[in-house]
Design an enzyme around this catalytic site. Structure first.
Site, PDB file in Angstrom:
ATOM      1  N   LYS A 213       4.826  -3.211  -5.735  1.00 23.25           N
ATOM      2  CA  LYS A 213       4.718  -2.861  -4.318  1.00 23.25           C
ATOM      3  C   LYS A 213       5.682  -3.664  -3.450  1.00 23.25           C
ATOM      4  CE  LYS A 213       0.810  -5.940  -3.177  1.00 23.25           C
ATOM      5  NZ  LYS A 213       1.459  -6.742  -2.122  1.00 23.25           N
ATOM      6  N   ASP A 214       6.213  -4.783  -3.971  1.00 22.52           N
ATOM      7  CA  ASP A 214       7.176  -5.597  -3.225  1.00 22.52           C
ATOM      8  C   ASP A 214       8.609  -5.110  -3.380  1.00 22.52           C
ATOM      9  OD1 ASP A 214       5.143  -7.288  -2.382  1.00 22.52           O
ATOM     10  OD2 ASP A 214       5.449  -8.724  -4.011  1.00 22.52           O
TER      11      ASP A 214
ATOM     12  N   ARG B 291      -0.871  -2.617   7.018  1.00 21.02           N
ATOM     13  CA  ARG B 291      -1.634  -1.493   6.458  1.00 21.02           C
ATOM     14  C   ARG B 291      -3.122  -1.814   6.399  1.00 21.02           C
ATOM     15  NH1 ARG B 291      -3.941  -1.063   1.695  1.00 21.02           N
ATOM     16  NH2 ARG B 291      -2.870  -2.927   0.954  1.00 21.02           N
ATOM     17  N   ARG B 292      -3.445  -2.987   5.867  1.00 21.71           N
ATOM     18  CA  ARG B 292      -4.854  -3.377   5.778  1.00 21.71           C
ATOM     19  C   ARG B 292      -5.453  -3.542   7.166  1.00 21.71           C
ATOM     20  NH1 ARG B 292      -3.248  -7.717   1.114  1.00 21.71           N
ATOM     21  NH2 ARG B 292      -3.522  -6.349  -0.697  1.00 21.71           N
TER      22      ARG B 292
ATOM     23  N   ARG C  51      -0.875 -16.142   5.540  1.00 22.03           N
ATOM     24  CA  ARG C  51       0.236 -16.043   4.603  1.00 22.03           C
ATOM     25  C   ARG C  51       0.066 -17.059   3.493  1.00 22.03           C
ATOM     26  NH1 ARG C  51       5.260 -14.591   6.129  1.00 22.03           N
ATOM     27  NH2 ARG C  51       5.693 -14.941   3.911  1.00 22.03           N
TER      28      ARG C  51
ATOM     29  N   ARG D 271      -4.100 -18.842   0.280  1.00 21.04           N
ATOM     30  CA  ARG D 271      -4.885 -18.040   1.218  1.00 21.04           C
ATOM     31  C   ARG D 271      -6.378 -18.258   1.044  1.00 21.04           C
ATOM     32  NH1 ARG D 271      -3.295 -12.324   0.143  1.00 21.04           N
ATOM     33  NH2 ARG D 271      -2.020 -13.095  -1.575  1.00 21.04           N
TER      34      ARG D 271
ATOM     35  N   CYS E  65       7.744  -2.468   5.264  1.00 25.60           N
ATOM     36  CA  CYS E  65       6.608  -3.374   5.409  1.00 25.60           C
ATOM     37  C   CYS E  65       6.026  -3.342   6.820  1.00 25.60           C
ATOM     38  CB  CYS E  65       7.017  -4.797   5.032  1.00 25.60           C
ATOM     39  SG  CYS E  65       8.353  -5.455   6.053  1.00 25.60           S
TER      40      CYS E  65
END
Length: 302
Positions: free
Chosen positions: A80-81, A128-129, A146, A152, A240
């Site tokens: 996904k990155d 998105r989240r 981050r 995190r 992104c």
């Protein structure tokens, strides 16, 4: 004696886990390897929200350069990155079998409720989240967070936040279960980022030997599904800073595709769903055209 295959990776625990996964599969096939650690821009700047950095490939750019400069032979990424348009001279040589594609809510250990609907403050750096959470639970305060998974989790449990959102695959791969992190709730209603849960291996475009080695790692069904999700993102020209979600799976000879775009403030959303033959490579284009027809451009300007 053949030189070992140099595997480039970021230094976070999750990135190293992924690199070791690739290493173990190659060495099981009799291929000698070594790990090369590379710092990425995304690991250095841990304060700015990802969507404000305004660049694609923030977690892949340094590894791309290592490949292009012949400091490594292959690089391992969370798929996904990886930008939908790879750097010139590079090629996605393999996609491993997908892990858990879902997002998970990790609740602070000392929090007094496990009910997401009653939570006041949630942490995530993903737009998105954030958008999907605000659509379902409007009025929630969203804080930026981050760092790698362990960082995190530490920030969460030393904060006033109720919970933070993580990729379930990362928690599972690092064996970070509820008794260590605090309660975890799978967010089965949240559509993931394109290719979430999948690992990609990149090499130089003309390196036939590395492409042959990488074929050992490749899982075609995962590739077909993640490619559809990433093409959907590419057709919508998203990055992104755009809250685009997509998930595809194959069952009974059919590919089942879901896509979603949610306004960044959670005020509105568009959902689309398509089923097609598993070998239909037009499903992502059809889904993107439908999304545009339903007002995608207007929605993302909200």
């Amino acid at each position: 004696m053949n030189k070992p295959v140099r595997i480039a990776t970021r230094e976070s625990r999750l990135a190293v886990w992924q690199a070791h996964c690739v290493q173990q599969k190659l060495e099981a096939a009799g291929i000698s390897t070594e790990i090369v650690f590379i710092k990425s821009d995304g690991d250095i700047n841990l304060t700015t929200p990802l969507y404000e950095l305004g660049v694609q490939g923030i977690f892949t750019r340094s590894l791309d350069l290592a490949l292009l400069n012949d400091q490594a032979d292959i690089a391992v990424h969370s798929f996904k990155d990886v930008p939908t348009q790879p750097a010139k001279g590079l090629h996605v040589a393999a996609v491993l079998k997908r892990g858990n594609h879902q997002d998970a809510l990790v609740i602070r250990k000392e929090n007094d409720t496990e009910d997401p609907a009653s939570m006041k403050v949630i942490a995530t750096s993903s737009i998105r989240r954030k958008a999907q959470w605000l659509y379902r639970y409007p009025g929630t305060v969203i804080e930026n967070i981050r760092g790698n998974v362990n960082t995190r989790l530490q920030k969460l449990n030393s904060s006033h936040w109720n919970a933070a959102i993580f990729a379930a695959a990362g928690l599972e791969r690092l064996e970070l279960f509820s008794d260590e992190t605090g309660p975890q709730v799978l967010l089965d209603w949240m559509i993931p980022a394109p290719a979430q849960g999948a690992i990609a291996v990149v090499c130089r475009s003309g390196d036939e030997k590395m492409q042959e080695f990488c074929s050992i790692l490749h899982h075609e069904e995962t590739f077909v599904c993640t490619q559809a999700e990433r093409e959907f993102l590419r057709f919508l020209q998203g990055g992104c800073s755009t809250p685009i979600s997509a998930f595809a799976f194959i069952d009974g000879g059919k590919i089942h595709f879901r896509g979603n775009v949610t306004a960044t403030d959670g005020s509105d959303r568009i959902d689309i769903s398509f089923d097609a033959d598993a070998d239909d490579r037009t499903v992502s284009k059809k889904a993107a055209d439908e999304m545009i027809g339903q007002g995608f451009k207007k929605l993302i300007s909200l």
